[in-house]
Design a protein around this motif. Structure first.
Motif, PDB file in Angstrom:
ATOM      1  N   ILE A 229       0.906  -1.205  -0.074  1.00  0.00           N
ATOM      2  CA  ILE A 229      -0.025  -0.087  -0.053  1.00  0.00           C
ATOM      3  C   ILE A 229       0.871   1.406   0.130  1.00  0.00           C
ATOM      4  O   ILE A 229       1.359   1.751   0.942  1.00  0.00           O
ATOM      5  CB  ILE A 229      -0.926  -0.104   1.183  1.00  0.00           C
ATOM      6  N   PRO A 230       1.009   1.765  -1.238  1.00  0.00           N
ATOM      7  CA  PRO A 230       2.010   3.102  -1.163  1.00  0.00           C
ATOM      8  C   PRO A 230       1.172   4.253  -0.957  1.00  0.00           C
ATOM      9  O   PRO A 230       0.791   4.985  -1.886  1.00  0.00           O
ATOM     10  CB  PRO A 230       2.751   2.972  -2.557  1.00  0.00           C
ATOM     11  N   GLY A 231       0.904   4.591   0.386  1.00  0.00           N
ATOM     12  CA  GLY A 231      -0.145   5.573   0.562  1.00  0.00           C
ATOM     13  C   GLY A 231       0.344   6.375   1.588  1.00  0.00           C
ATOM     14  O   GLY A 231       1.434   6.282   2.171  1.00  0.00           O
ATOM     15  N   TYR A 232      -0.612   7.430   2.022  1.00  0.00           N
ATOM     16  CA  TYR A 232      -0.204   8.191   3.366  1.00  0.00           C
ATOM     17  C   TYR A 232      -1.163   7.553   4.458  1.00  0.00           C
ATOM     18  O   TYR A 232      -1.969   6.802   4.655  1.00  0.00           O
ATOM     19  CB  TYR A 232      -0.806   9.649   3.140  1.00  0.00           C
ATOM     20  N   TYR A 233      -0.530   8.027   5.489  1.00  0.00           N
ATOM     21  CA  TYR A 233      -0.822   7.463   6.776  1.00  0.00           C
ATOM     22  C   TYR A 233      -2.312   7.277   7.363  1.00  0.00           C
ATOM     23  O   TYR A 233      -2.988   6.346   7.793  1.00  0.00           O
ATOM     24  CB  TYR A 233      -0.049   7.854   7.968  1.00  0.00           C
ATOM     25  N   THR A 234      -3.018   8.366   6.955  1.00  0.00           N
ATOM     26  CA  THR A 234      -4.512   8.654   7.180  1.00  0.00           C
ATOM     27  C   THR A 234      -5.106   7.479   6.641  1.00  0.00           C
ATOM     28  O   THR A 234      -6.003   7.065   7.073  1.00  0.00           O
ATOM     29  CB  THR A 234      -5.069  10.216   6.924  1.00  0.00           C
ATOM     30  N   TRP A 258       3.880   6.403   5.077  1.00  0.00           N
ATOM     31  CA  TRP A 258       3.262   5.845   6.501  1.00  0.00           C
ATOM     32  C   TRP A 258       3.898   6.582   7.674  1.00  0.00           C
ATOM     33  O   TRP A 258       3.404   6.418   8.572  1.00  0.00           O
ATOM     34  CB  TRP A 258       3.666   4.341   6.359  1.00  0.00           C
ATOM     35  N   GLU A 259       5.153   7.092   7.561  1.00  0.00           N
ATOM     36  CA  GLU A 259       5.747   7.614   8.612  1.00  0.00           C
ATOM     37  C   GLU A 259       4.948   8.779   9.290  1.00  0.00           C
ATOM     38  O   GLU A 259       4.995   9.978   8.946  1.00  0.00           O
ATOM     39  CB  GLU A 259       6.978   7.989   8.020  1.00  0.00           C
ATOM     40  N   SER A 260       4.322   8.388  10.297  1.00  0.00           N
ATOM     41  CA  SER A 260       3.782   9.299  11.273  1.00  0.00           C
ATOM     42  C   SER A 260       3.166   8.783  12.412  1.00  0.00           C
ATOM     43  O   SER A 260       3.084   7.495  12.577  1.00  0.00           O
ATOM     44  CB  SER A 260       2.322   9.912  10.591  1.00  0.00           C
ATOM     45  N   GLU A 261       3.194   9.413  13.543  1.00  0.00           N
ATOM     46  CA  GLU A 261       2.486   8.958  14.874  1.00  0.00           C
ATOM     47  C   GLU A 261       1.117   8.533  14.840  1.00  0.00           C
ATOM     48  O   GLU A 261       0.663   7.662  15.629  1.00  0.00           O
ATOM     49  CB  GLU A 261       3.141   9.876  16.079  1.00  0.00           C
ATOM     50  N   LYS A 262       0.537   9.153  13.788  1.00  0.00           N
ATOM     51  CA  LYS A 262      -1.113   8.946  13.725  1.00  0.00           C
ATOM     52  C   LYS A 262      -1.118   7.707  13.093  1.00  0.00           C
ATOM     53  O   LYS A 262      -2.304   7.226  12.888  1.00  0.00           O
ATOM     54  CB  LYS A 262      -1.624   9.983  12.840  1.00  0.00           C
ATOM     55  N   LEU A 263      -0.421   6.945  12.216  1.00  0.00           N
ATOM     56  CA  LEU A 263      -0.380   5.696  11.444  1.00  0.00           C
ATOM     57  C   LEU A 263      -1.135   4.601  12.288  1.00  0.00           C
ATOM     58  O   LEU A 263      -2.214   3.956  11.776  1.00  0.00           O
ATOM     59  CB  LEU A 263       0.753   5.172  11.089  1.00  0.00           C
ATOM     60  N   THR A 264      -0.580   4.555  13.779  1.00  0.00           N
ATOM     61  CA  THR A 264      -1.180   3.529  14.601  1.00  0.00           C
ATOM     62  C   THR A 264      -2.226   3.780  15.503  1.00  0.00           C
ATOM     63  O   THR A 264      -2.261   3.231  16.497  1.00  0.00           O
ATOM     64  CB  THR A 264       0.264   2.792  15.267  1.00  0.00           C
ATOM     65  N   GLU A 265      -2.654   5.224  15.372  1.00  0.00           N
ATOM     66  CA  GLU A 265      -3.779   5.455  16.007  1.00  0.00           C
ATOM     67  C   GLU A 265      -4.969   4.534  16.259  1.00  0.00           C
ATOM     68  O   GLU A 265      -5.477   4.139  15.210  1.00  0.00           O
ATOM     69  CB  GLU A 265      -4.135   6.828  15.515  1.00  0.00           C
ATOM     70  N   GLY A 266      -5.499   4.467  17.302  1.00  0.00           N
ATOM     71  CA  GLY A 266      -6.835   3.630  17.531  1.00  0.00           C
ATOM     72  C   GLY A 266      -6.512   2.071  17.282  1.00  0.00           C
ATOM     73  O   GLY A 266      -5.649   1.653  17.552  1.00  0.00           O
ATOM     74  N   LYS A 267      -7.905   1.584  16.404  1.00  0.00           N
ATOM     75  CA  LYS A 267      -7.560   0.183  16.154  1.00  0.00           C
ATOM     76  C   LYS A 267      -6.635  -0.193  15.362  1.00  0.00           C
ATOM     77  O   LYS A 267      -6.167  -1.487  15.133  1.00  0.00           O
ATOM     78  CB  LYS A 267      -8.858  -0.258  15.587  1.00  0.00           C
ATOM     79  N   ALA A 268      -5.863   0.654  14.626  1.00  0.00           N
ATOM     80  CA  ALA A 268      -4.675   0.368  13.832  1.00  0.00           C
ATOM     81  C   ALA A 268      -3.448  -0.180  14.461  1.00  0.00           C
ATOM     82  O   ALA A 268      -2.877  -0.703  13.752  1.00  0.00           O
ATOM     83  CB  ALA A 268      -4.477   1.432  12.809  1.00  0.00           C
ATOM     84  N   LYS A 269      -3.477   0.085  15.686  1.00  0.00           N
ATOM     85  CA  LYS A 269      -2.364  -0.598  16.424  1.00  0.00           C
ATOM     86  C   LYS A 269      -2.160  -1.961  16.413  1.00  0.00           C
ATOM     87  O   LYS A 269      -1.291  -2.357  16.269  1.00  0.00           O
ATOM     88  CB  LYS A 269      -2.578  -0.027  17.919  1.00  0.00           C
ATOM     89  N   ASP A 270      -3.181  -2.669  16.596  1.00  0.00           N
ATOM     90  CA  ASP A 270      -3.290  -4.018  16.345  1.00  0.00           C
ATOM     91  C   ASP A 270      -3.570  -4.669  14.980  1.00  0.00           C
ATOM     92  O   ASP A 270      -2.832  -5.477  14.556  1.00  0.00           O
ATOM     93  CB  ASP A 270      -4.397  -4.828  17.063  1.00  0.00           C
ATOM     94  N   GLU A 304       8.727  12.475  20.184  1.00  0.00           N
ATOM     95  CA  GLU A 304       9.789  11.780  19.298  1.00  0.00           C
ATOM     96  C   GLU A 304       9.710  12.472  17.969  1.00  0.00           C
ATOM     97  O   GLU A 304       8.752  12.672  17.486  1.00  0.00           O
ATOM     98  CB  GLU A 304       9.549  10.066  19.264  1.00  0.00           C
ATOM     99  N   PRO A 305      10.768  12.749  17.073  1.00  0.00           N
ATOM    100  CA  PRO A 305      10.980  13.259  15.983  1.00  0.00           C
ATOM    101  C   PRO A 305      10.500  11.960  14.900  1.00  0.00           C
ATOM    102  O   PRO A 305      10.855  10.923  15.268  1.00  0.00           O
ATOM    103  CB  PRO A 305      12.271  13.491  15.694  1.00  0.00           C
ATOM    104  N   ASP A 306      10.249  12.516  13.650  1.00  0.00           N
ATOM    105  CA  ASP A 306       9.957  11.376  12.899  1.00  0.00           C
ATOM    106  C   ASP A 306      10.748  11.555  11.660  1.00  0.00           C
ATOM    107  O   ASP A 306      11.531  12.817  11.510  1.00  0.00           O
ATOM    108  CB  ASP A 306       8.555  10.948  12.390  1.00  0.00           C
ATOM    109  N   ALA A 307      10.839  10.767  10.591  1.00  0.00           N
ATOM    110  CA  ALA A 307      11.717  11.146   9.471  1.00  0.00           C
ATOM    111  C   ALA A 307      11.658  12.266   8.570  1.00  0.00           C
ATOM    112  O   ALA A 307      12.664  12.974   8.343  1.00  0.00           O
ATOM    113  CB  ALA A 307      11.520   9.681   8.378  1.00  0.00           C
TER     114      ALA A 307
END
Lengths: 381, 298
Positions: A229-234, A258-270, A304-307
């Motif tokens: 999936i070459p897309g953005y984190y949202t 994908w690089e964002s702290e918001k990538l794994t927000e909510g249920k996406a963490k699992d 934390e900083p990201d890329a």
């Protein structure tokens, strides 16, 4: 008559105040103005916020060591709300109203492609910190980047899929409205099949969609071993959740969008546990430069900083270096010095700008573990 | 076959949300004969109200009683917002031309979108998991319990609405007013109360739809109401605007057609197909599938 008097007084006040504000905005002779356009709000807001933070650190650092050419650097930042149309407006403003000498922006390729032609036409050098679509720098000789490009990123993920993930049957889910996503998908298809892989299915979506179940159900019917999936984190956040809901259990992998702290927000963490993506730098890297930067960043922003912030910092530093070498702030001189950048010791690696104005650098692959990004491997060009 | 069943459930759960929003359009049209374009924004405010209520109540983990409380609070809040909009923006224009009210509705819609960006921020926010999602297999298709929850809640809400409209005094008044506003007022029906009640019902359904949508697609932003709002409007027109079962059926049809277009044809046409349906309906059967010229409107 009285009414006329009132209106004309009002107009006088408006015009004179506009004049006063304009006067305040005039270039101070002791300052070098650098423009920045970034998505501080909008659906990829963390891209803009991170790169802005990184650039701010770079400006602070150069000013604390006396600035460039005896002048202080002043950063003028404009928010493009994550929209290409808004980008054109704010870049025009930076160039024509603020009279900046160079511009840093953007992370997203489609927005960099909207801003670059304006910088090129005005002969104002522009450096994009993180736009990986190859077409961004082909717009003209004033456009540079400090990151790798998508054909390389596609090679990295093809190699990683075959050698480390041990998958050969892959499905693609591509954002059809996004130059970054379609470009990366095309490169990936070509390189992955060239290495003996097989593309079982390619489904499309449009950024901002909320419902991906129809596409994912079609993908599920083809039974792939992994989904690229070459897309953005949202969007990836929602896609991962819905993929698990409809019973797709195969790993997902993607790219630096994908690089964002918001990538794994909510249920996406699992949902994203055990997924992989390629990016520019890992915060696990023990290199003292990276660790020192992380410490500075944490002290200032308390996270934390990201890329994206690493890259924006490097973009700023390379620009300051070029201005220093040029000896003045003429666009053409800065451009020539930028093009000569060789073996610059950046925090994201040693940066050399090649004849296509792209940086040649290794990529890292990160794994999503418990909502955090963990270093997996480095793949050199 | 299993793929088909899965797409069918995907389409039904999307369609039942459209149906809930479409009912609000249709009810307001039935009574006031104008399209309340701000209805999609009520749906958006429902989602955000759910988010902030969940935060205020400290709901982080799935909890069914809490989910019901959140749903109820959201429906009350959106009902209040809907009535307030009616009182402030539409009521002063009760005797103006329909076009004036329509343009005001578009204005209210834009106002709420941008006010939302100011208050909630433009970046998408993640909606908390308030209901546990369990996946189970039916004939090879994997169905999420969320999808079933959405479909069943939508059906229950629609049955409740049907009961209110057909079996209560207020429902009778609503039907009377939608049949003929002037005659109804001459019979001693308080028109203002009926209109307020219509907005209460329509807005609370939109609020509920906002929660159900966010459970299924847990990323919400202030502009999220725009497209679902337009699709629901098309659903209402498709079913015959002003017709209550028509809106429900229209919503389900739009949801199914959209999902099958994406699944079997191309996602490029996802939004185009809904608008193509609108154009075809207006050309071929302007009264919609269930609309008759003298139908009893609700």
């Amino acid at each position: 008559m009285n009414k006329f008097l009132k209106i004309s007084t009002l107009l006088c006040i408006i015009f004179s105040s506009a004049f006063i504000f304009n006067a305040c905005n005039k270039t101070n002779d002791n300052e070098i103005l650098i423009g920045e356009y970034a998505s501080l709000t909008g659906s990829e807001a963390t891209f803009g916020q991170s790169s802005h933070n990184g650039l701010e650190l770079a400006v602070e650092e150069i000013n604390s060591t006396g600035g460039i050419l005896g002048k202080q650097v002043k950063l003028i930042t404009e928010d493009n709300q994550g929209k290409p149309s808004e980008t054109q407006t704010v870049v025009q403003k930076l160039i024509n109203r603020d009279k900046v000498v160079a511009i840093i922006g953007e992370v997203a390729s489609s927005r960099s492609k909207a801003g670059a032609p304006i910088c090129q036409a005005a002969k104002i050098p522009m450096i994009t910190p993180a736009s990986t679509n190859p077409e961004v720098t082909t717009i003209g000789d004033y456009i540079f980047r400090v990151c790798f490009i998508d054909p390389f990123q596609a090679t990295v993920m093809s190699k990683f899929a075959i050698n480390s993930m041990k998958v050969t049957k892959v499905a693609l889910l591509v954002d059809q409205k996004n130059a970054y996503s379609t470009g990366l998908a095309d490169n990936f298809k070509q390189i992955f099949t060239g290495m003996g892989g097989e593309i079982l299915d390619e489904q499309k979506y449009s950024a901002g969609d909320k419902d991906f179940k129809a596409q994912l159900t079609s993908i599920k019917a083809k039974n792939p071993e992994a989904i690229f999936i070459p897309g953005y984190y949202t969007d990836v956040n929602l896609i991962s959740i819905q993929a698990r809901e409809i019973g797709l259990t195969c790993p997902l992998f993607g790219s630096d969008g994908w690089e964002s702290e918001k990538l794994t927000e909510g249920k996406a963490k699992d949902a994203l546990e055990g997924s992989f993506f390629s990016t520019h730098v890992s915060t696990d890297d023990p290199s003292p430069k990276i660790q020192e930067y992380i410490k500075k960043y944490k002290a200032k922003y308390n996270k934390e900083p990201d890329a994206m912030s690493f890259l924006a910092y490097d973009a700023g530093m390379i620009l300051f270096d070029a201005i220093k070498k040029a000896g003045n702030t003429e666009g053409v001189n800065i451009k020539n010095e930028l093009a000569k950048t060789k073996d610059y010791p950046g925090i994201t690696g040693v940066i050399t700008i090649n004849e296509d104005r792209n940086a040649i650098k290794p990529a890292v692959v990160l794994e999503v573990k418990d909502g955090k990004f963990v270093y997996k491997e480095t793949i050199a060009p | 076959m299993s793929e088909f069943i899965q797409q069918l459930i995907n389409g039904l759960s999307l369609g039942s949300i459209y149906a809930l929003i479409a009912l609000g359009y249709t009810m307001v049209y039935g009574i006031l004969k104008f399209i309340n374009f701000a209805h999609g924004e009520i749906f958006m405010l429902g989602a955000f109200c759910g988010l902030y209520t969940a935060k205020a109540l400290g709901v982080d983990a799935p909890d069914i009683p809490m989910a019901l409380v959140i749903l109820l609070i959201t429906m009350i809040v959106t009902a209040v917002i809907g009535v307030t909009i009616e009182k402030l923006a539409y009521k002063p224009l009760r005797n103006s031309s329909k076009l004036t009210v329509l343009i005001t509705a578009i204005g209210v819609s834009l106002f709420l979108q941008y006010l939302g960006q100011l208050i909630f921020g433009a970046a998408p926010q993640s909606f908390p998991t308030i209901i546990e999602n369990v996946s189970f297999d039916i004939a090879g298709a994997t169905i999420g319990s969320n999808q079933i929850v959405v479909i069943i809640s939508a059906i229950l809400l629609m049955l409740a609405l049907r009961f209110i409209v057909m079996n209560t005094k207020m429902g009778t008044a609503i039907r009377a007013v939608s049949n003929n506003l002037t005659a109804a007022s001459l019979m001693g029906i308080n028109i203002n109360n009926v209109i307020s009640f219509t907005f209460i019902i329509g807005s609370s359904l939109a609020g509920a739809a906002g929660i159900l949508y966010s459970i299924n697609y847990p990323s919400i932003d202030p502009l999220m109401g725009l497209l679902p709002g337009l699709k629901a409007f098309i659903a209402a027109v498709l079913g015959g605007i002003g017709n209550f079962p028509g809106a429900a059926v229209g919503g389900i049809i739009i949801g199914l057609v959209e999902t099958f277009t994406v699944g079997y044809f191309s996602p490029t046409y996802r939004d185009a197909i809904a608008f193509a349906i609108l154009i075809i309906i207006l050309l071929v059967k302007p009264t919609g599938l269930f609309g008759k010229k003298d139908i009893e409107k609700v």
